[in-house]
Design a protein around this motif. Structure first.
Motif, PDB file in Angstrom:
ATOM      1  N   THR A  80       0.960  -1.155  -0.098  1.00 38.81           N
ATOM      2  CA  THR A  80       0.109   0.105  -0.024  1.00 38.81           C
ATOM      3  C   THR A  80       0.696   1.286  -0.159  1.00 38.81           C
ATOM      4  O   THR A  80       0.469   2.197  -0.573  1.00 38.81           O
ATOM      5  N   GLY A  81       2.041   1.138   0.746  1.00 38.75           N
ATOM      6  CA  GLY A  81       2.704   2.471   0.647  1.00 38.75           C
ATOM      7  C   GLY A  81       3.411   2.913  -0.527  1.00 38.75           C
ATOM      8  O   GLY A  81       3.460   4.053  -1.049  1.00 38.75           O
ATOM      9  N   ARG A  82       3.739   1.716  -1.443  1.00 38.30           N
ATOM     10  CA  ARG A  82       4.200   1.831  -2.739  1.00 38.30           C
ATOM     11  C   ARG A  82       3.193   2.188  -3.763  1.00 38.30           C
ATOM     12  O   ARG A  82       3.429   3.151  -4.573  1.00 38.30           O
ATOM     13  N   LEU A  83       2.068   1.744  -3.816  1.00 41.15           N
ATOM     14  CA  LEU A  83       0.905   2.176  -4.430  1.00 41.15           C
ATOM     15  C   LEU A  83       0.163   3.495  -4.347  1.00 41.15           C
ATOM     16  O   LEU A  83       0.017   4.249  -5.070  1.00 41.15           O
ATOM     17  N   MET A  84       0.043   3.752  -2.885  1.00 44.07           N
ATOM     18  CA  MET A  84      -0.883   4.840  -2.657  1.00 44.07           C
ATOM     19  C   MET A  84       0.070   6.341  -2.562  1.00 44.07           C
ATOM     20  O   MET A  84      -0.470   7.162  -3.062  1.00 44.07           O
ATOM     21  N   VAL A  85       1.218   6.199  -2.028  1.00 42.56           N
ATOM     22  CA  VAL A  85       2.132   7.379  -1.862  1.00 42.56           C
ATOM     23  C   VAL A  85       3.298   7.529  -2.519  1.00 42.56           C
ATOM     24  O   VAL A  85       4.376   8.102  -2.400  1.00 42.56           O
ATOM     25  N   GLY A  86       3.932   6.298  -3.295  1.00 40.22           N
ATOM     26  CA  GLY A  86       5.039   6.112  -3.656  1.00 40.22           C
ATOM     27  C   GLY A  86       6.082   6.092  -3.086  1.00 40.22           C
ATOM     28  O   GLY A  86       7.279   6.448  -3.140  1.00 40.22           O
ATOM     29  N   LEU A  87       5.885   5.488  -1.793  1.00 42.01           N
ATOM     30  CA  LEU A  87       7.095   5.246  -0.711  1.00 42.01           C
ATOM     31  C   LEU A  87       7.533   3.804  -0.449  1.00 42.01           C
ATOM     32  O   LEU A  87       6.557   3.206  -0.598  1.00 42.01           O
ATOM     33  N   ASP A  94      24.575  -5.919   3.955  1.00 34.07           N
ATOM     34  CA  ASP A  94      25.398  -6.097   2.705  1.00 34.07           C
ATOM     35  C   ASP A  94      26.581  -7.254   2.850  1.00 34.07           C
ATOM     36  O   ASP A  94      26.443  -8.156   3.746  1.00 34.07           O
ATOM     37  N   ASP A  95      27.461  -7.252   2.161  1.00 37.55           N
ATOM     38  CA  ASP A  95      28.529  -8.474   2.188  1.00 37.55           C
ATOM     39  C   ASP A  95      29.377  -8.487   3.457  1.00 37.55           C
ATOM     40  O   ASP A  95      29.866  -9.642   3.856  1.00 37.55           O
ATOM     41  N   ASP A  96      29.501  -7.191   4.119  1.00 37.83           N
ATOM     42  CA  ASP A  96      30.212  -7.470   5.396  1.00 37.83           C
ATOM     43  C   ASP A  96      29.499  -7.817   6.560  1.00 37.83           C
ATOM     44  O   ASP A  96      29.906  -8.056   7.826  1.00 37.83           O
ATOM     45  N   GLY A  97      28.152  -8.082   6.277  1.00 36.72           N
ATOM     46  CA  GLY A  97      27.063  -8.499   7.349  1.00 36.72           C
ATOM     47  C   GLY A  97      26.669  -7.193   8.008  1.00 36.72           C
ATOM     48  O   GLY A  97      25.864  -7.473   9.029  1.00 36.72           O
ATOM     49  N   ARG A  98      26.809  -6.069   7.428  1.00 35.51           N
ATOM     50  CA  ARG A  98      26.026  -5.014   8.242  1.00 35.51           C
ATOM     51  C   ARG A  98      24.708  -4.587   7.605  1.00 35.51           C
ATOM     52  O   ARG A  98      24.645  -4.779   6.376  1.00 35.51           O
ATOM     53  N   SER A  99      23.928  -4.398   8.474  1.00 38.91           N
ATOM     54  CA  SER A  99      22.683  -3.896   8.293  1.00 38.91           C
ATOM     55  C   SER A  99      22.336  -2.592   7.976  1.00 38.91           C
ATOM     56  O   SER A  99      22.971  -1.646   8.474  1.00 38.91           O
ATOM     57  N   HIS A 100      21.702  -2.278   6.814  1.00 41.09           N
ATOM     58  CA  HIS A 100      21.295  -1.096   6.321  1.00 41.09           C
ATOM     59  C   HIS A 100      19.898  -0.869   5.927  1.00 41.09           C
ATOM     60  O   HIS A 100      19.230  -1.919   5.737  1.00 41.09           O
ATOM     61  N   TRP A 101      19.281   0.305   6.484  1.00 41.79           N
ATOM     62  CA  TRP A 101      18.142   0.466   6.298  1.00 41.79           C
ATOM     63  C   TRP A 101      17.869   1.462   4.950  1.00 41.79           C
ATOM     64  O   TRP A 101      18.399   2.556   4.860  1.00 41.79           O
ATOM     65  N   VAL A 102      17.071   1.129   4.135  1.00 45.26           N
ATOM     66  CA  VAL A 102      16.981   1.964   2.782  1.00 45.26           C
ATOM     67  C   VAL A 102      15.372   2.455   2.747  1.00 45.26           C
ATOM     68  O   VAL A 102      14.507   1.832   2.977  1.00 45.26           O
ATOM     69  N   PHE A 103      15.554   3.603   2.612  1.00 47.82           N
ATOM     70  CA  PHE A 103      14.237   4.510   2.432  1.00 47.82           C
ATOM     71  C   PHE A 103      14.172   5.273   1.019  1.00 47.82           C
ATOM     72  O   PHE A 103      15.233   5.776   0.659  1.00 47.82           O
ATOM     73  N   GLU A 104      13.149   4.859   0.472  1.00 45.17           N
ATOM     74  CA  GLU A 104      12.810   5.354  -0.914  1.00 45.17           C
ATOM     75  C   GLU A 104      11.541   6.116  -1.354  1.00 45.17           C
ATOM     76  O   GLU A 104      10.542   5.763  -0.562  1.00 45.17           O
ATOM     77  N   ALA A 105      11.738   7.097  -2.449  1.00 48.31           N
ATOM     78  CA  ALA A 105      10.473   7.749  -2.684  1.00 48.31           C
ATOM     79  C   ALA A 105      10.421   7.596  -4.120  1.00 48.31           C
ATOM     80  O   ALA A 105      11.436   7.741  -4.931  1.00 48.31           O
ATOM     81  N   ARG A 106       9.104   7.615  -4.623  1.00 48.65           N
ATOM     82  CA  ARG A 106       9.000   7.587  -6.095  1.00 48.65           C
ATOM     83  C   ARG A 106       9.682   8.817  -6.888  1.00 48.65           C
ATOM     84  O   ARG A 106       9.576   9.822  -6.282  1.00 48.65           O
ATOM     85  N   LYS A 107      10.346   8.590  -8.061  1.00 48.84           N
ATOM     86  CA  LYS A 107      10.843   9.221  -8.687  1.00 48.84           C
ATOM     87  C   LYS A 107       9.689   9.852  -9.897  1.00 48.84           C
ATOM     88  O   LYS A 107       8.997   9.006 -10.461  1.00 48.84           O
TER      89      LYS A 107
END
Length: 204
Positions: A80-87, A94-107
């Motif tokens: 619903t976030g992707r469809l309704m507000v583009g988020l 990653d390969d080193d085992g570190r956790s990354h949080w990714v936040f995106e908005a529709r272009k």
């Protein structure tokens, strides 16, 4: 770096849109997504409120509520976030085992790609913000009324729905640094306005 931000400034309630496009953007383009955005979370609240009237089995109520909350978490985070507000937001390792949080908005394309409708944006944000607040109230109520067995259920509601709220707010405003910068800029503007108003009164 804790997160990889790919951010576009998406208006929270689409208030910055052109007036000439408001009638077009007021339509709900994804009625099924809008329905399920509210269905699971509202159903979990209704079951919590009425379960003692409907059945005497605490286990059945707990399992039903947790299933509804889990379905809501998955649907809001992935659909619903992707469809309704583009988020959208997610976590990757990653390969080193570190956790990354990714936040995106529709272009939005230069030709003017699809943007979120005003009605869908309102439904999304009101549902996203209101329901976690209700679960917080339930948590305090269960704590102060000594309903210890229900405390785990309401804490689950706070955590799952609060996680989606936090993730989408991060998508909206960017990283903590950006959030701090926005707050600083806002306070600076307010201070400047007050100073100018005081000087105008003194001059008059």
């Amino acid at each position: 770096q804790d997160s990889s931000d790919d951010i576009e400034d998406v208006s929270l309630f689409d208030a910055d849109d052109d007036v000439s496009r408001r009638s077009k953007k007021s339509r709900i383009r994804h009625p099924v997504a809008s329905f399920f955005h509210l269905f699971f979370r509202v159903s979990a609240i209704v079951v919590y409120l009425l379960c003692e009237l409907l059945t005497s089995s605490f286990i059945a109520c707990m399992v039903t509520i947790i299933l509804l909350l889990s379905c809501d978490f998955w649907a809001v985070k992935n659909v619903t976030g992707r469809l309704m507000v583009g988020l959208r937001w997610w976590n990757q390792v990653d390969d080193d085992g570190r956790s990354h949080w990714v936040f995106e908005a529709r272009k939005v394309s230069a030709q003017g790609g699809k943007t979120s409708s005003e009605a869908e944006s309102r439904i999304f944000w009101l549902g996203l913000i209101t329901c976690p607040m209700i679960w917080v109230i339930f948590a305090f109520s269960a704590l102060f009324s000594f309903k210890v067995k229900w405390l785990a259920v309401v804490v689950m509601g706070v955590v799952l729905q609060g996680a989606n709220l936090y993730g989408y707010i991060r998508c909206k405003v960017g990283s903590r640094k950006n959030l701090t910068s926005m707050a600083t800029n806002y306070l600076g503007k307010q201070f400047l306005r007050q100073t100018m108003a005081t000087e105008d009164q003194a001059a008059s």
